[in-house]
Design a protein around this motif. Structure first.
Motif, PDB file in Angstrom:
ATOM      1  N   CYS A 119       2.469  -1.945 -40.108  1.00  0.00           N
ATOM      2  CA  CYS A 119       1.114  -1.799 -40.546  1.00  0.00           C
ATOM      3  C   CYS A 119       0.889  -0.315 -40.421  1.00  0.00           C
ATOM      4  O   CYS A 119      -0.200  -0.008 -41.255  1.00  0.00           O
ATOM      5  CB  CYS A 119       0.163  -2.770 -40.167  1.00  0.00           C
ATOM      6  SG  CYS A 119      -0.415  -2.188 -38.401  1.00  0.00           S
ATOM      7  N   HIS A 132       2.796  -4.183 -33.464  1.00  0.00           N
ATOM      8  CA  HIS A 132       2.162  -5.205 -33.054  1.00  0.00           C
ATOM      9  C   HIS A 132       2.605  -6.619 -33.010  1.00  0.00           C
ATOM     10  O   HIS A 132       3.371  -6.963 -33.672  1.00  0.00           O
ATOM     11  CB  HIS A 132       0.795  -5.279 -33.942  1.00  0.00           C
ATOM     12  CG  HIS A 132      -0.013  -4.020 -34.134  1.00  0.00           C
ATOM     13  ND1 HIS A 132       0.044  -3.325 -35.141  1.00  0.00           N
ATOM     14  CD2 HIS A 132      -0.895  -3.374 -33.122  1.00  0.00           C
ATOM     15  CE1 HIS A 132      -1.001  -2.435 -34.977  1.00  0.00           C
ATOM     16  NE2 HIS A 132      -1.435  -2.543 -33.696  1.00  0.00           N
ATOM     17  N   PRO A 192      -3.198  -6.103 -36.947  1.00  0.00           N
ATOM     18  CA  PRO A 192      -4.767  -6.348 -37.301  1.00  0.00           C
ATOM     19  C   PRO A 192      -5.302  -6.352 -38.672  1.00  0.00           C
ATOM     20  O   PRO A 192      -6.230  -6.867 -38.870  1.00  0.00           O
ATOM     21  CB  PRO A 192      -5.382  -5.044 -36.429  1.00  0.00           C
ATOM     22  CG  PRO A 192      -4.313  -4.127 -36.484  1.00  0.00           C
ATOM     23  CD  PRO A 192      -3.185  -4.742 -36.302  1.00  0.00           C
TER      24      PRO A 192
HETATM   25 ZN   LIG Z   1       0.765  -3.582 -36.936  1.00  0.00          ZN
END
Ligand SMILES: [Zn+2]
Length: 185
Positions: A88, A149, A153
Motif C-alpha cells: 500500500c 503490513h 490499513p
Molecule cells: Zn500496507
C-alpha cells in the motif's frame, strides 16, 4: 584489582581489549535519526523515528590454539523502524532485533584473513571500532527484504504482476523443450 581510570567506555572508539578484560557492559538508547544509513531506509511519511535500545557486553575467551585470550562482544538491539509497505506504500512499523556475538582480532588484515574460516563475525580492535557503526550494520541486515503490513490499513487494488496475483499473461512453457524431449527418444 586496580581502580579503573575509566568511568565510562567510549562506544565511538571502543578499547575492545580493556572493555573485555573489565567484562564491560554498556546499555544505550540512541535516536534512530542518528544512524544516517538506517534513516535513509525509513518511510519519508513517518512522523518521527524512535530510539534504538541496545547493549554491548564483552568478555575474554581462551584463544583457539592456546594463544592469548580473545575479546568477544555481544551486541543486542531492539528498535522499531517505519518502513514503506510494498503493497500500500504507507508506513509500516517494523520491529528490528539484533543479538549477535563478535570475536575481536588484532586488525583489519587479520579479520580479512580469518573471515572465510571463522563461523563467528570478526571485528578489528585497531583502529578502534565505533559500536554505532557495528550497530547500524546489524540493524540494516535485520531489515526485511520486502516490508509489508500483515493487513494493510487501506484497501489495495491488486493488479496483475503484483505478488500473489496470478499473471494471466504468463507465456506458455517453452514449446521447444517438448521438441527436445521428442528428439531424444
Ligand atoms: Zn500496507
Amino acid at each position: 584489582m586496580k581502580p579503573s581510570q575509566k568511568s565510562a567506555w567510549n562506544p565511538d572508539r571502543l578499547d575492545a581489549r580493556a572493555f573485555a578484560e573489565a567484562q564491560g557492559h554498556l546499555q544505550i538508547e540512541t535516536p534512530l535519526a542518528r544512524l544516517p544509513r538506517l534513516r535513509e531506509e525509513a518511510d519519508s511519511g513517518a512522523p518521527s523515528l524512535g530510539d534504538v535500545q541496545w547493549t554491548a557486553a564483552a568478555e575474554l575467551r581462551p584463544g583457539a590454539s592456546g594463544g592469548a585470550p580473545s575479546p568477544w562482544l555481544r551486541l543486542t538491539a531492539h528498535a522499531s523502524l517505519p518502513l514503506t509497505c510494498q503493497r500500500c506504500l504507507g508506513p509500516v512499523d517494523t520491529p528490528l532485533e539484533v543479538d549477535r556475538w563478535f570475536r575481536f582480532v588484532a586488525d583489519e588484515a587479520t579479520a580479512e584473513a580469518q573471515d572465510d574460516d571463522a563461523e563467528e563475525d570478526l571485528l578489528a580492535m585497531e583502529p578502534r571500532p565505533s559500536l554505532f557503526d557495528v550497530l547500524e550494520d546489524e540493524l540494516l541486515m535485520a531489515l526485511p527484504l520486502v516490508p509489508l503490513h500483515s493487513t494493510c490499513p487501506v484497501d489495495v487494488v491488486l493488479k496483475a504482476g503484483d505478488p500473489g496475483v496470478p499473471d494471466e499473461e504468463a507465456p506458455p512453457r517453452n514449446p521447444f523443450a517438448a521438441l527436445e524431449r521428442l528428439k531424444k527418444t
